[in-house]
Design an enzyme around this catalytic site. Structure first.
Site, short mmCIF file in Angstrom:
data_model
loop_
_atom_site.label_atom_id
_atom_site.label_comp_id
_atom_site.label_asym_id
_atom_site.label_seq_id
_atom_site.Cartn_x
_atom_site.Cartn_y
_atom_site.Cartn_z
N THR A 121 0.83 -1.21 0.00
CA THR A 121 0.00 0.00 0.00
C THR A 121 0.86 1.26 0.00
O THR A 121 2.00 1.25 0.44
CB THR A 121 -0.96 0.05 1.22
OG1 THR A 121 -1.94 1.06 1.00
CG2 THR A 121 -0.23 0.33 2.51
N GLU B 231 -1.97 -2.53 -11.46
CA GLU B 231 -3.36 -2.20 -11.81
C GLU B 231 -4.31 -3.19 -11.15
O GLU B 231 -4.08 -4.41 -11.22
CB GLU B 231 -3.51 -2.28 -13.33
CG GLU B 231 -4.22 -1.05 -13.89
CD GLU B 231 -4.62 -1.28 -15.32
OE1 GLU B 231 -5.79 -1.07 -15.64
OE2 GLU B 231 -3.74 -1.68 -16.11
N ASP C 98 -7.49 -5.49 -0.12
CA ASP C 98 -8.34 -4.70 -0.99
C ASP C 98 -9.64 -4.51 -0.24
O ASP C 98 -10.14 -5.44 0.42
CB ASP C 98 -8.58 -5.39 -2.33
CG ASP C 98 -9.07 -4.36 -3.35
OD1 ASP C 98 -8.40 -3.34 -3.52
OD2 ASP C 98 -10.13 -4.58 -3.96
N PHE D 108 -9.93 8.26 7.00
CA PHE D 108 -9.70 8.58 5.59
C PHE D 108 -10.90 8.07 4.79
O PHE D 108 -11.82 7.48 5.34
CB PHE D 108 -8.40 7.93 5.09
CG PHE D 108 -8.45 6.43 5.02
CD1 PHE D 108 -8.28 5.64 6.15
CD2 PHE D 108 -8.69 5.78 3.81
CE1 PHE D 108 -8.35 4.25 6.08
CE2 PHE D 108 -8.75 4.39 3.73
CZ PHE D 108 -8.58 3.63 4.87
N ASP E 299 -14.82 7.48 5.74
CA ASP E 299 -15.04 7.47 7.20
C ASP E 299 -16.02 8.54 7.70
O ASP E 299 -16.85 8.25 8.57
CB ASP E 299 -13.70 7.63 7.94
CG ASP E 299 -12.93 6.31 8.02
OD1 ASP E 299 -13.52 5.25 7.73
OD2 ASP E 299 -11.73 6.35 8.36
P1 IMP Z 1 -8.06 0.03 -2.03
O1 IMP Z 1 -6.89 0.86 -1.61
O2 IMP Z 1 -8.04 -0.40 -3.45
O3 IMP Z 1 -8.34 -1.08 -1.07
O4 IMP Z 1 -9.29 1.03 -2.00
C1 IMP Z 1 -10.00 1.16 -0.85
C2 IMP Z 1 -10.92 2.37 -0.95
O5 IMP Z 1 -12.11 2.03 -0.25
C3 IMP Z 1 -10.32 3.58 -0.23
O6 IMP Z 1 -9.67 4.45 -1.10
C4 IMP Z 1 -11.55 4.20 0.39
O7 IMP Z 1 -12.19 5.01 -0.56
C5 IMP Z 1 -12.43 3.00 0.70
N1 IMP Z 1 -12.13 2.47 2.06
C6 IMP Z 1 -11.60 1.25 2.37
N2 IMP Z 1 -11.45 1.11 3.71
C7 IMP Z 1 -11.89 2.26 4.24
C8 IMP Z 1 -11.97 2.73 5.60
O8 IMP Z 1 -11.59 2.08 6.59
N3 IMP Z 1 -12.47 3.96 5.75
C9 IMP Z 1 -12.89 4.73 4.71
N4 IMP Z 1 -12.81 4.37 3.44
C10 IMP Z 1 -12.32 3.12 3.20
#
Ligand code: IMP
Length: 188
Positions: free
Chosen positions: A8, A39, A68, A146, A149
């Site tokens: 990440t 991607e 994810d 973030f 939330d």
């Molecule tokens: P990833 O980085 O591809 O897993 O995208 C996850 C996306 O889902 C993040 O950019 C947020 O928009 C949303 N998300 C996932 N977990 C959280 C959380 O704990 N709080 C708020 N948004 C979340």
């Protein structure tokens, strides 16, 4: 101390993993000087987490974990789901504005966050899942966290994830629940 590389670049997620994986040195590709950008072409959280964990392990040869995650909203057929990060094409605030617009006048505001975490060390694939249930409130509340939330009212906490402290969120979050399961499966 054992090292795990976390796929990440999201500082919010990194803080959560570090808080919950005490006893491990959780490092990011960036901290190892690696240029990691994959991607997310999967249609499910699991597919995307596996793509990221495999790619990162191939790049650095170390045990890798990838998560994810996303927000699934009942009235939107579980959207934005795997497209949560890129829902509006803009930033977190744009995503929230789009979500509140899509739910305007909608009585069913039920939603859940889902996280799928995959550990891959070059041989073993270990998968763990977690969910946190709640609903989408009418307007953003709180300054922490973030992503979505500020508009996610947690059933467990009776406040938004952005109103919760890190410790409160980490006790009930989808990622925390998936991580508890992952640790159990890995025996750590
Ligand atoms: P990833 O980085 O591809 O897993 O995208 C996850 C996306 O889902 C993040 O950019 C947020 O928009 C949303 N998300 C996932 N977990 C959280 C959380 O704990 N709080 C708020 N948004 C979340």
């Amino acid at each position: 101390m054992k090292e795990i590389v976390l796929a990440t670049g999201n500082v919010g997620k990194l803080r959560e993993f570090r808080a919950m994986l005490q006893g491990y040195r959780v490092v990011t590709p960036k901290e190892l000087g690696l240029d990691f950008d994959v991607e997310e072409t999967g249609e499910t959280f699991y597919e995307n987490a596996l793509i990221k964990a495999r790619a990162l392990n191939a790049l650095c040869g170390k045990p890798a974990i990838a998560d994810d995650s996303g927000l699934c909203v009942d009235a939107l057929g579980d959207a934005p789901g795997v497209r949560s990060a890129r829902y509006s094409g803009g930033d977190d605030n744009d995503n929230i504005v789009k979500l509140l617009g899509a739910l305007e006048g909608e009585a069913n505001r039920k939603a859940y966050f889902e996280s799928c975490i995959v550990y891959y060390d070059g041989q073993n694939i270990v998968r763990a899942d977690g969910r946190a249930y709640g609903y989408i409130c009418a307007a953003p509340r709180g300054e922490h966290g973030f992503g979505y939330d500020p508009v996610f009212m947690s059933d467990d906490l009776s406040k938004t994830f952005a109103e919760a402290t890190d410790d409160e969120k980490n006790a009930v979050s989808h990622r925390a629940r998936a991580l508890v399961e992952l640790k159990r499966k890995l025996g750590i």
